[in-house]
Design an enzyme around this catalytic site. Structure first.
Site, mmCIF file in Angstrom:
data_model
loop_
_atom_site.group_PDB
_atom_site.id
_atom_site.type_symbol
_atom_site.label_atom_id
_atom_site.label_comp_id
_atom_site.label_asym_id
_atom_site.label_seq_id
_atom_site.Cartn_x
_atom_site.Cartn_y
_atom_site.Cartn_z
ATOM 1 N N HIS A 22 0.835 -1.197 0.000
ATOM 2 C CA HIS A 22 0.000 0.000 0.000
ATOM 3 C C HIS A 22 0.874 1.253 0.000
ATOM 4 O O HIS A 22 1.735 1.416 0.859
ATOM 5 C CB HIS A 22 -0.905 -0.030 1.231
ATOM 6 C CG HIS A 22 -1.854 1.112 1.316
ATOM 7 N ND1 HIS A 22 -2.233 1.639 2.523
ATOM 8 C CD2 HIS A 22 -2.483 1.820 0.373
ATOM 9 C CE1 HIS A 22 -3.077 2.632 2.304
ATOM 10 N NE2 HIS A 22 -3.239 2.762 1.013
ATOM 11 N N ASP A 64 -4.592 3.602 -4.977
ATOM 12 C CA ASP A 64 -4.656 4.104 -3.601
ATOM 13 C C ASP A 64 -5.616 5.285 -3.510
ATOM 14 O O ASP A 64 -5.298 6.386 -3.947
ATOM 15 C CB ASP A 64 -3.260 4.532 -3.149
ATOM 16 C CG ASP A 64 -3.208 4.945 -1.694
ATOM 17 O OD1 ASP A 64 -4.268 4.956 -1.027
ATOM 18 O OD2 ASP A 64 -2.105 5.253 -1.225
ATOM 19 N N TYR A 112 10.938 13.161 -12.074
ATOM 20 C CA TYR A 112 12.181 12.389 -12.033
ATOM 21 C C TYR A 112 12.587 12.086 -10.588
ATOM 22 O O TYR A 112 13.041 10.977 -10.285
ATOM 23 C CB TYR A 112 13.318 13.134 -12.728
ATOM 24 C CG TYR A 112 13.198 13.243 -14.236
ATOM 25 C CD1 TYR A 112 12.368 12.414 -14.977
ATOM 26 C CD2 TYR A 112 13.945 14.188 -14.929
ATOM 27 C CE1 TYR A 112 12.274 12.520 -16.346
ATOM 28 C CE2 TYR A 112 13.861 14.307 -16.316
ATOM 29 C CZ TYR A 112 13.030 13.463 -17.013
ATOM 30 O OH TYR A 112 12.942 13.567 -18.377
#
Length: 142
Positions: A22, A64, A112
């Site tokens: 999770h 999520d 990034y």
């Protein structure tokens, strides 16, 4: 081979998806993304497109919903056109994630930086403009 598992999902990718917990993130990276220099775990999926991989992954992978944007793309510069592939992603995610509203948008260099912390990066041969996609794993509930 197994029944019901799309053949585009390699054993390495399936193992990675299972190992994620999770809140862990996976990046589906286009062919221009610096995947090898940013990945803790690099999964090669050359020759495949991100939409094809997403179509195979999203039925298995809960997003999520404890976070506002469990799917994230790289934000646009002022002169950039809206990437057509983003609508394809929305169309693939929505049937499996009823609470999905839209992407989070992250500036390129912040994207990034987030990639450096991702659980894994899947390097594809996708050539779509701004095709990179971050997915944050949620929980499976019965």
């Amino acid at each position: 081979m197994l029944r019901g598992i799309p053949s585009i999902l390699s054993p390495e990718l399936l193992k990675t998806l299972m190992e994620m917990g999770h809140g862990d993130e996976i990046i589906l990276a286009d062919g221009n993304f610096p995947a090898a220099s940013h990945a803790k775990r690099l999964i090669r999926s050359d020759g495949h497109s991100i939409p094809d991989l997403l179509q195979a992954i999203i039925p298995l992978f809960p997003l999520d919903h404890a976070t506002e944007h469990p799917a994230v793309v790289m934000s646009l510069l002022p002169a950039d056109p809206t990437p057509e592939v983003w609508e394809v992603y929305r169309g693939l995610i929505r049937p499996h994630e009823s609470r999905f509203t839209d992407f989070g948008y992250v500036e390129r260099f912040s994207f990034y930086e987030r990639a450096l912390k991702a659980f894994a990066i899947v390097a594809t041969g996708d050539k779509s403009f701004k095709g990179n996609l971050i997915l944050k794993k949620g929980v499976v509930r019965d």
